[in-house]
Scaffold this motif. Structure first.
Motif, PDB file in Angstrom:
ATOM      1  N   ALA A   1       0.816  -1.209   0.000  1.00 30.12           N
ATOM      2  CA  ALA A   1       0.000   0.000   0.000  1.00 30.12           C
ATOM      3  C   ALA A   1       0.857   1.270   0.000  1.00 30.12           C
ATOM      4  O   ALA A   1       0.311   2.375  -0.033  1.00 30.12           O
ATOM      5  CB  ALA A   1      -0.928   0.008   1.205  1.00 30.12           C
ATOM      6  N   GLY A   2       2.161   1.084   0.043  1.00 31.88           N
ATOM      7  CA  GLY A   2       3.049   2.242   0.056  1.00 31.88           C
ATOM      8  C   GLY A   2       3.319   2.808   1.430  1.00 31.88           C
ATOM      9  O   GLY A   2       3.909   3.905   1.556  1.00 31.88           O
ATOM     10  N   ASP A   3       2.935   2.077   2.495  1.00 29.45           N
ATOM     11  CA  ASP A   3       3.185   2.538   3.861  1.00 29.45           C
ATOM     12  C   ASP A   3       4.511   1.997   4.383  1.00 29.45           C
ATOM     13  O   ASP A   3       4.860   0.831   4.137  1.00 29.45           O
ATOM     14  CB  ASP A   3       2.057   2.070   4.787  1.00 29.45           C
ATOM     15  CG  ASP A   3       0.702   2.663   4.403  1.00 29.45           C
ATOM     16  OD1 ASP A   3       0.684   3.837   3.957  1.00 29.45           O
ATOM     17  OD2 ASP A   3      -0.316   1.945   4.522  1.00 29.45           O
TER      18      ASP A   3
ATOM     19  N   SER B   1       8.936  10.466  -5.202  1.00 33.09           N
ATOM     20  CA  SER B   1       9.734   9.250  -5.075  1.00 33.09           C
ATOM     21  C   SER B   1       9.569   8.325  -6.272  1.00 33.09           C
ATOM     22  O   SER B   1       8.608   8.431  -7.055  1.00 33.09           O
ATOM     23  CB  SER B   1       9.333   8.490  -3.798  1.00 33.09           C
ATOM     24  OG  SER B   1       9.520   9.298  -2.657  1.00 33.09           O
ATOM     25  N   LEU B   2      10.535   7.403  -6.383  1.00 38.15           N
ATOM     26  CA  LEU B   2      10.505   6.335  -7.373  1.00 38.15           C
ATOM     27  C   LEU B   2      10.359   5.022  -6.623  1.00 38.15           C
ATOM     28  O   LEU B   2      11.016   4.805  -5.590  1.00 38.15           O
ATOM     29  CB  LEU B   2      11.794   6.328  -8.197  1.00 38.15           C
ATOM     30  CG  LEU B   2      12.092   7.599  -9.004  1.00 38.15           C
ATOM     31  CD1 LEU B   2      13.541   7.598  -9.491  1.00 38.15           C
ATOM     32  CD2 LEU B   2      11.145   7.703 -10.192  1.00 38.15           C
ATOM     33  N   SER B   3       9.512   4.125  -7.122  1.00 39.03           N
ATOM     34  CA  SER B   3       9.286   2.848  -6.454  1.00 39.03           C
ATOM     35  C   SER B   3      10.133   1.757  -7.111  1.00 39.03           C
ATOM     36  O   SER B   3      10.200   1.654  -8.345  1.00 39.03           O
ATOM     37  CB  SER B   3       7.807   2.468  -6.545  1.00 39.03           C
ATOM     38  OG  SER B   3       7.568   1.239  -5.890  1.00 39.03           O
ATOM     39  N   VAL B   4      10.810   0.982  -6.266  1.00 40.00           N
ATOM     40  CA  VAL B   4      11.664  -0.108  -6.736  1.00 40.00           C
ATOM     41  C   VAL B   4      11.243  -1.395  -6.023  1.00 40.00           C
ATOM     42  O   VAL B   4      11.158  -1.410  -4.785  1.00 40.00           O
ATOM     43  CB  VAL B   4      13.154   0.175  -6.430  1.00 40.00           C
ATOM     44  CG1 VAL B   4      14.035  -0.944  -6.959  1.00 40.00           C
ATOM     45  CG2 VAL B   4      13.572   1.518  -6.994  1.00 40.00           C
ATOM     46  N   PRO B   5      10.939  -2.485  -6.733  1.00 42.99           N
ATOM     47  CA  PRO B   5      10.605  -3.745  -6.057  1.00 42.99           C
ATOM     48  C   PRO B   5      11.751  -4.182  -5.139  1.00 42.99           C
ATOM     49  O   PRO B   5      12.930  -4.113  -5.519  1.00 42.99           O
ATOM     50  CB  PRO B   5      10.413  -4.725  -7.215  1.00 42.99           C
ATOM     51  CG  PRO B   5      10.059  -3.869  -8.386  1.00 42.99           C
ATOM     52  CD  PRO B   5      10.841  -2.605  -8.200  1.00 42.99           C
TER      53      PRO B   5
ATOM     54  N   ALA C   1       8.522  -3.055  -1.426  1.00 45.27           N
ATOM     55  CA  ALA C   1       9.220  -2.121  -2.318  1.00 45.27           C
ATOM     56  C   ALA C   1      10.074  -1.138  -1.517  1.00 45.27           C
ATOM     57  O   ALA C   1       9.935  -1.014  -0.282  1.00 45.27           O
ATOM     58  CB  ALA C   1       8.203  -1.361  -3.170  1.00 45.27           C
ATOM     59  N   LEU C   2      10.905  -0.466  -2.244  1.00 43.59           N
ATOM     60  CA  LEU C   2      11.641   0.680  -1.724  1.00 43.59           C
ATOM     61  C   LEU C   2      11.101   1.929  -2.393  1.00 43.59           C
ATOM     62  O   LEU C   2      10.883   1.944  -3.614  1.00 43.59           O
ATOM     63  CB  LEU C   2      13.142   0.574  -2.060  1.00 43.59           C
ATOM     64  CG  LEU C   2      14.014  -0.396  -1.279  1.00 43.59           C
ATOM     65  CD1 LEU C   2      15.428  -0.384  -1.870  1.00 43.59           C
ATOM     66  CD2 LEU C   2      14.060   0.004   0.182  1.00 43.59           C
ATOM     67  N   LEU C   3      10.885   2.974  -1.619  1.00 44.60           N
ATOM     68  CA  LEU C   3      10.602   4.276  -2.190  1.00 44.60           C
ATOM     69  C   LEU C   3      11.895   5.087  -2.137  1.00 44.60           C
ATOM     70  O   LEU C   3      12.451   5.302  -1.045  1.00 44.60           O
ATOM     71  CB  LEU C   3       9.490   4.990  -1.426  1.00 44.60           C
ATOM     72  CG  LEU C   3       8.086   4.400  -1.541  1.00 44.60           C
ATOM     73  CD1 LEU C   3       7.083   5.289  -0.815  1.00 44.60           C
ATOM     74  CD2 LEU C   3       7.685   4.219  -3.002  1.00 44.60           C
TER      75      LEU C   3
END
Length: 218
Positions: free
Chosen positions: A129-131, A188-192, A177-179
């Protein structure tokens, strides 16, 4: 003719003869001495240079005719900061060693312009969820920061490392993921995330990120 009339004529004639036959003490004819360079104070010269045969010294640079040297070119301005939209983020493979997990967090310039990065990336481990699921990684402030100029297609990387949680025995979580936020940016950019479990306590095995540096960290 009387004596008074003859005597002046005789004296005048003798004066003329004396002037014509007089000599100087050194045996030369009387009259003004010849003019010389030494007498006038003007050094004699030849067609090739000053008296004594000395050649002329080296001539001064002619320059451009203005009497001043060429001004140095101003330093080229530094490239503008890389924006999030200019970059792509990726995660390199793990290079474990001595109980440490070591990843390269890479930012690639995907734009057609040259840009620059300076400092630390922002990093957050998040769920689907991006948290955020862990405390923020620490920054390696003991390492020097440098400006990294990225031509189109070039990379900069930050070392992401932490002690294996199995060694410290802390509780863990597996992020999705990493933000990654570039320096001075808010987007931000999201990286698995493929690195497995990480500490979620903030007490041990805390991830640490280095300042960005040139290259991919491979």
């Amino acid at each position: 003719m009387t004596l008074r009339r003859i005597l002046p004529a005789v004296l005048a004639c003798c004066a003329v003869l004396t002037a014509c036959t007089s000599h100087s003490a050194d045996g030369t004819s009387g009259g003004a001495p010849p003019t010389s360079a030494a007498a006038t104070g003007t050094p004699s010269t030849t067609a090739s240079g000053p008296a004594g045969g000395d050649t002329a010294g080296p001539s001064e640079p002619t320059g451009t005719g203005t009497g001043t040297g060429t001004a140095a070119s101003p330093a080229a301005p530094a490239p503008k900061r890389c924006r999030t939209s200019d970059l792509k983020a990726s995660l390199g493979p793990d290079h474990p060693g001595a109980g440490q997990e070591n990843f390269a967090l890479v930012l690639t310039n995907r734009s057609p312009r040259t840009c620059s990065l300076y400092g630390f990336p922002g990093v957050a481990f998040v769920d689907g969820a991006g948290d955020a699921v862990t405390p923020d990684p620490e920054r390696a402030t003991d390492q020097p920061q440098q400006r990294v100029t990225l031509a189109p297609g070039a990379d900069a990387w930050s070392a992401l490392s932490y002690t294996d949680p199995a060694i410290t025995g802390v509780t863990t979580v597996t992020p999705q993921a990493l933000l990654v936020t570039p320096p001075d940016e808010t987007t931000s950019l999201s990286v698995p995330w493929t690195g497995g479990k990480v500490s979620n306590t903030g007490k041990a095995s805390v991830p640490r990120v280095s300042p960005l540096r040139p290259g991919s960290g491979a």
